[in-house]
Design an enzyme around this catalytic site. Structure first.
Site, PDB file in Angstrom:
ATOM      1  N   SER A  32       0.840  -1.205   0.000  1.00 37.45           N
ATOM      2  CA  SER A  32       0.000   0.000   0.000  1.00 37.45           C
ATOM      3  C   SER A  32       0.874   1.254   0.000  1.00 37.45           C
ATOM      4  O   SER A  32       1.649   1.470  -0.932  1.00 37.45           O
ATOM      5  CB  SER A  32      -0.955  -0.053   1.196  1.00 37.45           C
ATOM      6  OG  SER A  32      -1.943   0.934   1.108  1.00 37.45           O
ATOM      7  N   ASP A  63       3.962  24.136  -0.273  1.00 35.58           N
ATOM      8  CA  ASP A  63       5.375  23.971  -0.635  1.00 35.58           C
ATOM      9  C   ASP A  63       5.772  22.513  -0.782  1.00 35.58           C
ATOM     10  O   ASP A  63       6.929  22.148  -0.612  1.00 35.58           O
ATOM     11  CB  ASP A  63       6.273  24.649   0.412  1.00 35.58           C
ATOM     12  CG  ASP A  63       6.074  24.097   1.819  1.00 35.58           C
ATOM     13  OD1 ASP A  63       5.120  23.313   2.023  1.00 35.58           O
ATOM     14  OD2 ASP A  63       6.876  24.448   2.711  1.00 35.58           O
ATOM     15  N   HIS A  90      -7.276  -5.628  -0.965  1.00 35.60           N
ATOM     16  CA  HIS A  90      -6.073  -4.847  -0.646  1.00 35.60           C
ATOM     17  C   HIS A  90      -5.151  -5.539   0.354  1.00 35.60           C
ATOM     18  O   HIS A  90      -3.953  -5.264   0.389  1.00 35.60           O
ATOM     19  CB  HIS A  90      -6.505  -3.482  -0.105  1.00 35.60           C
ATOM     20  CG  HIS A  90      -5.411  -2.478   0.004  1.00 35.60           C
ATOM     21  ND1 HIS A  90      -4.891  -1.824  -1.090  1.00 35.60           N
ATOM     22  CD2 HIS A  90      -4.720  -2.017   1.077  1.00 35.60           C
ATOM     23  CE1 HIS A  90      -3.943  -0.989  -0.697  1.00 35.60           C
ATOM     24  NE2 HIS A  90      -3.821  -1.086   0.611  1.00 35.60           N
TER      25      HIS A  90
END
Length: 433
Positions: free
Chosen positions: A144, A358, A411
């Site tokens: 993952s 940023d 998953h």
């Protein structure tokens, strides 16, 4: 000094390392990393190649195995394995509601946590590799979010890798968080529809529970405030192989009759808290959307904003009519910081991270296109947590990457398959499949 102990068939050694908080300022503040080395009993003295395991998340510690559980037994046939607690997790200088006030106020906490993304994790890995392997490259296994880190590794330090194995974790190279969640909500709806098709009685149960919560907004025995949106977020269970069954069992005994009327059962409260609380992994919530920040655009609570584009997830509208209640998946929202006592003190820091402009790019498309490291990735068909189309786009962008697309697992395939998923990935990078 490293500490060594034994479990059935495995010898484990605990390591602690000091690394810079900011690798661009090696003379500045340092934090501690914890990693657990595992080797098959009898192989302690052998010169074995290393496999570095990067856990999913973000913000989750490495597995605490008992013996050769899950995929570890297969890995130990060929490797000496390093289970790394990524910075801020587990036994690596923890970052929680209890420890972060040591940094100062919300601004200082947010600035500190800005150093906890995949770029810093990979630089940590390179510092550890120099100390453990004598400079030899190692194989990385990324589950993952660990696969996101492995993809960054291939972008910035491929010389440190002999192979990369990714399971359920090929990220989009350029999608903004908004794009990620616009792809995610339709997947959530498909998973919910499949659940209701399997357990049609849960349609009425979910509506009844949601109506009760809308009227009472109870605080669980644990202190967690269970709102209707919080209840909907139990859909995160639907991304695992047994998740639909677990959700069904959770719903079937949620309400009990009491002298003062219907109430949430203690058993439901305990199970719901276990599924919803971030007490054991607060960075998962605080840092979740930062993993998609790659330019001057703030993530700005993308999952919450994008949800408004999918009116089917509006519980009030569903309850006002006869539509089934929709559950949600892997999404983090500002209101979770109000519901969860473990997150409440971190709300301002999370807001500041969501507003940052940023962030720097995490993936180098040109370098990935010229990749020479053997790479194999398990892509789970209609994965709830990572978009399959995004993963396949990235697979095509990484030179030499081989995919195994499967609907046999969800998953959590790496964990629940024993060694089958890992064995398949190893065969792919070795040219045996």
């Amino acid at each position: 000094m490293p500490v060594t102990f034994r479990q059935p068939g495995v010898v484990l050694t605990d390591h602690r390392f000091s690394v810079p908080l900011d690798h661009d300022r090696p003379g500045g503040e340092h934090i501690e990393l914890f990693a657990r080395e595992a080797v098959a009993a009898g192989n302690e003295g052998r010169d074995l190649p290393w496999l570095l395991y990067l856990q999913g998340g973000p913000g989750c510690a490495a597995n605490r195995f008992a013996g050769k559980e899950a995929w570890l037994g297969r890995a130990l046939e060929d490797y000496r394995v390093l289970l790394l607690d990524q910075r801020g997790t587990g036994s690596s200088t923890p970052a929680t509601r209890q420890t972060l006030p040591l940094r100062g106020g919300p601004r200082e906490q947010a600035d500190y946590l800005a150093h906890f993304r995949a770029d810093a994790i990979v630089r940590d890995c390179e510092a550890l590799r120099a100390r453990l392997t004598g400079g030899a490259p190692w194989t990385v296994l990324g589950q993952s979010f660990g696969g996101f880190c492995a993809t960054h590794y291939l972008s910035v330090a491929p010389e440190g890798l002999s192979a990369a194995l990714i399971t359920g974790g090929l990220p989009s190279l350029d999608a903004h968080a908004d794009d990620v969640y616009r792809a995610a909500y339709p997947r959530m709806a498909r998973k919910v529809a499949a659940h209701y098709a399997r357990y049609p009685e849960d349609i009425e149960r979910a509506r009844r529970i949601a109506a009760h919560l809308a009227e009472h907004e109870p605080v669980l025995n644990s202190g967690y405030r269970l709102t209707v949106p919080a209840f909907q977020s139990l859909g995160i269970l639907l991304g695992t192989g047994d998740g639909s069954h677990r959700l069904h069992y959770l719903l079937e005994d949620a309400l009990v009759r009491t002298p003062s009327g219907p109430a949430l059962s203690d058993a439901f409260q305990e199970a719901a808290h276990a599924a919803l609380s971030y007490a054991g992994r607060p960075l998962y919530a605080v840092l979740h959307e930062t993993i998609y920040g790659q330019d001057a655009r703030p993530t700005a609570w993308a999952a919450d904003r994008v949800r408004a584009e999918f009116p089917a997830f509006d519980a009030a509208k569903a309850l006002a009519g006869d539509a089934p209640l929709q559950f949600t998946g892997e999404t983090v929202h500002p209101w979770q910081f109000d519901c969860d006592p473990a997150l409440r003190p971190l709300r301002e820091s999370a807001d500041l991270l969501a507003a940052r402009t940023d962030w720097t790019p995490l993936y180098d498309a040109a370098r990935l296109a010229a990749n020479e490291v053997p790479v194999a990735a398990a892509v789970y068909h209609d994965d709830l947590y990572v978009d399959t189309a995004h993963s396949l786009d990235t697979a095509r962008a990484v030179k030499g990457l081989r995919t195994w697309v499967t609907d046999e697992y969800e998953h959590d395939g790496l964990r629940v398959s024993g060694g089958r998923v890992l064995d398949r990935l190893l065969a792919l990078v070795r040219g045996e499949a």
